[in-house]
Design a protein around this motif. Structure first.
Motif, mmCIF file in Angstrom:
data_model
loop_
_atom_site.group_PDB
_atom_site.id
_atom_site.type_symbol
_atom_site.label_atom_id
_atom_site.label_comp_id
_atom_site.label_asym_id
_atom_site.label_seq_id
_atom_site.Cartn_x
_atom_site.Cartn_y
_atom_site.Cartn_z
ATOM 1 N N UNK A 1 0.845 -1.104 0.287
ATOM 2 C CA UNK A 1 0.084 -0.032 0.137
ATOM 3 C C UNK A 1 0.683 1.389 -0.377
ATOM 4 N N UNK A 2 2.125 1.293 1.082
ATOM 5 C CA UNK A 2 2.736 2.400 0.937
ATOM 6 C C UNK A 2 3.510 2.595 -0.310
ATOM 7 N N UNK A 3 3.795 1.403 -1.431
ATOM 8 C CA UNK A 3 4.005 1.897 -2.683
ATOM 9 C C UNK A 3 3.868 2.395 -3.402
ATOM 10 N N UNK A 4 2.471 1.253 -2.939
ATOM 11 C CA UNK A 4 0.909 2.485 -4.095
ATOM 12 C C UNK A 4 0.625 4.029 -3.956
ATOM 13 N N UNK A 5 1.558 3.743 -3.050
ATOM 14 C CA UNK A 5 1.151 5.650 -2.462
ATOM 15 C C UNK A 5 1.869 6.503 -3.041
ATOM 16 N N UNK A 6 3.139 5.914 -3.214
ATOM 17 C CA UNK A 6 3.761 7.054 -3.383
ATOM 18 C C UNK A 6 4.444 6.528 -4.699
ATOM 19 N N UNK A 7 3.721 5.506 -5.760
ATOM 20 C CA UNK A 7 3.881 5.927 -6.823
ATOM 21 C C UNK A 7 2.391 6.436 -7.380
ATOM 22 N N UNK A 8 1.672 6.681 -7.050
ATOM 23 C CA UNK A 8 0.872 7.666 -7.145
ATOM 24 C C UNK A 8 1.591 9.238 -6.954
ATOM 25 N N UNK A 9 1.802 9.047 -5.444
ATOM 26 C CA UNK A 9 2.547 10.717 -6.083
ATOM 27 C C UNK A 9 3.302 10.377 -6.925
ATOM 28 N N UNK A 10 3.630 9.778 -7.592
ATOM 29 C CA UNK A 10 4.950 9.798 -8.420
ATOM 30 C C UNK A 10 4.241 9.902 -9.790
ATOM 31 N N UNK A 11 2.981 10.135 -10.062
ATOM 32 C CA UNK A 11 2.471 9.634 -11.252
ATOM 33 C C UNK A 11 0.931 10.876 -11.420
ATOM 34 N N UNK A 12 0.725 11.013 -10.680
ATOM 35 C CA UNK A 12 -0.363 12.580 -10.506
ATOM 36 C C UNK A 12 0.004 13.409 -10.272
ATOM 37 N N UNK A 13 -0.349 14.796 -10.289
ATOM 38 C CA UNK A 13 -0.516 16.015 -9.348
ATOM 39 C C UNK A 13 -1.269 15.344 -7.925
ATOM 40 N N UNK A 14 -0.417 15.397 -6.925
ATOM 41 C CA UNK A 14 -1.341 14.958 -5.552
ATOM 42 C C UNK A 14 0.006 15.431 -4.453
ATOM 43 N N UNK A 15 -0.879 15.685 -3.012
ATOM 44 C CA UNK A 15 -0.308 15.126 -1.598
ATOM 45 C C UNK A 15 0.616 16.691 -1.211
ATOM 46 N N UNK A 16 0.982 16.703 -0.697
ATOM 47 C CA UNK A 16 1.167 18.220 0.131
ATOM 48 C C UNK A 16 2.755 18.367 -0.592
ATOM 49 N N UNK A 17 2.127 20.476 -0.848
ATOM 50 C CA UNK A 17 3.660 20.280 -1.396
ATOM 51 C C UNK A 17 3.402 21.355 -0.195
ATOM 52 N N UNK A 18 4.795 21.891 -0.562
ATOM 53 C CA UNK A 18 5.401 22.929 0.673
ATOM 54 C C UNK A 18 6.612 23.750 0.182
ATOM 55 N N UNK A 19 6.596 25.818 0.062
ATOM 56 C CA UNK A 19 6.717 26.449 -0.109
ATOM 57 C C UNK A 19 6.678 27.679 0.932
ATOM 58 N N UNK A 20 8.199 27.423 1.321
ATOM 59 C CA UNK A 20 8.930 28.893 2.201
ATOM 60 C C UNK A 20 8.833 30.256 1.219
#
Length: 308
Positions: free
Chosen positions: A86-105
């Motif tokens: 499941x962790x691999x699927x989540x990481x793969x998903x973030x590597x394939x589509x725009x999703x997740x947390x984008x942190x900007x300074x």
């Protein structure tokens, strides 16, 4: 005392084969599921049993069953392996589509001027991305602090950073409030600044920044003096509006004050032009889709700005 740790090689080898055999109670069906030969499955399980030091299956010509060690290994290995998948699927998903947390300074001054309209349209376009903005004046190490990108003025960027313009070049202007000028003459030449209260900016490295000017193509730096030192432009702007002294600030920050006449610009002909504000990020071969989406959004907004 510092301890030495080693990573055991092949710690997960054979686990998938074991789980498939345990699920089907058959080496042949496990081999078909995993797309390998039955002998390959048998070899993988034997290696796993040797590494563990216990038999995991009871094999006969007609059936395959789990030993007590196999039952216990299954009870712990199955949920752990499923979580890993499941962790691999989540990481793969973030590597394939725009999703997740984008942190900007981002420096505080850039948030209302540049980022608020940009972030609003970006969040609407990419609902699967969460944007976190950390307002800071420090030039931080993006990778070490866990940021995807930062926003800074161009003259402060390291050469090894990839930079995307967020604004066109703009002048640094000297402004004061009408109340400040009630009891003081407006400066006409740079030497007149000696008679004025000048607000100063302390850089993140601790140094006081001189005021910079352009005198017919010649760059000039002047060490000014005044009653207030701040480490960010919004504080200096607020002090200038209150009549504490003169401030040298990016023109986009003071545009509204000049328009409403709550600020007065002086020494216009000496204003230096700065490169502008940039989104920057470390140069790397693979950019996560969430950052790539933000970069493309920034570029599209810049194209629209140039057309208008």
């Amino acid at each position: 005392m510092k301890q030495n740790f080693t990573v055991r090689q092949g710690a997960l080898d054979g686990v998938e084969a074991f789980l498939s055999v345990a699920r089907h109670r058959s080496f042949r069906r496990a081999a078909a599921e995993l797309g390998v030969t039955p002998s390959a499955i048998s070899q993988a399980v034997r290696v796993l049993e040797t590494r563990i030091g216990a038999a995991l299956f009871m094999r006969t010509t007609r059936s395959v069953g789990l030993t007590e060690a196999g039952e216990r290994f299954l009870s712990r290995a199955k949920p752990a392996f499923e979580e890993l998948v499941a962790a691999s699927d989540v990481a793969r998903g973030l590597g394939q589509r725009p999703a997740g947390l984008l942190r900007l300074s981002v420096p505080r001054a850039a948030v209302p001027i540049l980022l608020e309209p940009l972030i609003a349209s970006f969040c609407a376009a990419y609902p699967e991305i969460e944007v976190e903005i950390a307002a800071s004046e420090e030039l931080i190490d993006l990778a070490a602090e866990g940021f995807d990108a930062g926003v800074r003025m161009g003259q402060f960027l390291d050469a090894d950073m990839v930079a995307v313009p967020l604004s066109p070049p703009f002048p640094f202007v000297v402004v004061g409030s009408p109340a400040y000028f009630k009891s003081r003459k407006r400066p006409r030449i740079l030497d007149d600044l000696r008679q004025h209260a000048c607000l100063r900016w302390r850089r993140s490295n601790g140094a006081l920044a001189p005021w910079t000017f352009n005198d017919n193509g010649r760059a000039i730096e002047i060490a000014v003096a005044g009653p207030l030192i701040a480490n960010d432009f919004p504080t200096m702007l607020g002090a200038a509006l209150e009549g504490v002294g003169l401030a040298q600030l990016p023109q986009p920050m003071v545009a509204e004050g000049l328009r409403t006449k709550t600020l007065v610009q002086v020494l216009e002909r000496y204003a230096p032009v700065m490169p502008g504000v940039f989104l920057y990020y470390p140069s790397r071969r693979q950019i996560m889709p969430k950052l790539r989406a933000f970069i493309d959004h920034v570029k599209e907004r810049e194209r629209q700005r140039r057309k208008s």
